[in-house]
Design a protein around this motif. Structure first.
Motif, mmCIF file in Angstrom:
data_model
loop_
_atom_site.group_PDB
_atom_site.id
_atom_site.type_symbol
_atom_site.label_atom_id
_atom_site.label_comp_id
_atom_site.label_asym_id
_atom_site.label_seq_id
_atom_site.Cartn_x
_atom_site.Cartn_y
_atom_site.Cartn_z
ATOM 1 N N ALA A 198 -4.906 52.321 57.197
ATOM 2 C CA ALA A 198 -5.586 51.160 56.727
ATOM 3 C C ALA A 198 -7.153 51.172 57.000
ATOM 4 C CB ALA A 198 -5.226 49.781 57.373
ATOM 5 N N LYS A 199 -7.605 51.883 58.069
ATOM 6 C CA LYS A 199 -9.042 52.082 58.519
ATOM 7 C C LYS A 199 -9.575 53.083 57.518
ATOM 8 C CE LYS A 199 -12.190 52.568 62.484
ATOM 9 N NZ LYS A 199 -13.088 51.879 61.909
ATOM 10 N N ASP A 200 -8.834 54.074 57.497
ATOM 11 C CA ASP A 200 -9.286 55.214 56.208
ATOM 12 C C ASP A 200 -9.783 54.538 54.992
ATOM 13 O OD1 ASP A 200 -9.163 57.014 58.370
ATOM 14 O OD2 ASP A 200 -7.243 57.901 57.530
ATOM 15 N N ARG A 201 -8.833 53.610 54.498
ATOM 16 C CA ARG A 201 -8.838 53.094 53.328
ATOM 17 C C ARG A 201 -10.024 51.972 53.334
ATOM 18 N NH1 ARG A 201 -8.055 53.389 47.815
ATOM 19 N NH2 ARG A 201 -7.565 51.376 47.031
ATOM 20 N N LEU A 202 -9.936 51.171 54.250
ATOM 21 C CA LEU A 202 -11.176 49.961 54.411
ATOM 22 C C LEU A 202 -12.409 50.349 54.904
ATOM 23 C CD1 LEU A 202 -8.736 47.516 55.354
ATOM 24 C CD2 LEU A 202 -9.659 47.590 53.004
#
Length: 146
Positions: free
Chosen positions: A126-130
């Motif tokens: 999620a962090k990589d995406r957001l």
């Protein structure tokens, strides 16, 4: 806090949560481990206190504070020794190191010990995406990327 440091006092707080039936023994173990760590790190028993920040039907959120007389030039190392022993004891005796505002850089090594690998992977995805550049709170819930 500045005055405490100027006086050579090591002080900090850490939060936990545990079920009601396990709290009495947990409390004794955490206070004992933290007092022992204060004595070992500083040569002084120090002071350890506990209060509840939240109470839930299944258990309390205990907020421990400690203070000990430190040595100038070694305050940071003494603090880390005491904090490490205290948080090791929290995990050993079944508490969580992540209640309320107890997640962050200071707590990361203990948080990683309690966090399931699958959750860490999902959170990282999620962090990589957001936040692909890793700008938001690097090193707080996940290791900062270099």
């Amino acid at each position: 806090m500045k005055i405490a440091v100027e006086l050579g006092i090591i002080t900090d707080t850490f939060e936990s949560a545990i079920t009601w039936e396990r709290f009495p023994e947990f409390y004794k173990a955490i206070v004992s481990a933290t007092e022992d760590a204060c004595l070992k790190a500083s040569g002084h028993k120090g002071s350890v206190s506990c209060r509840f920040t939240h109470c839930y039907p299944d258990g309390p959120a205990s907020y421990f504070s400690f203070q000990a007389k430190g040595r100038y030039g070694a305050l940071a190392e003494q603090w880390l020794e005491i904090k490490s022993s205290a948080l090791d004891a929290v995990i050993t005796h079944g508490g969580t190191v992540t209640h309320h505002h107890a997640v962050g850089r200071d707590h990361m090594p203990w948080y990683c010990r309690q966090r399931p690998d699958l959750f860490a992977s999902a959170l990282q995805a999620a962090k990589d995406r957001l936040d692909p550049k890793g700008l938001l709170n690097p090193g707080v819930l996940l290791a900062a990327r270099s």
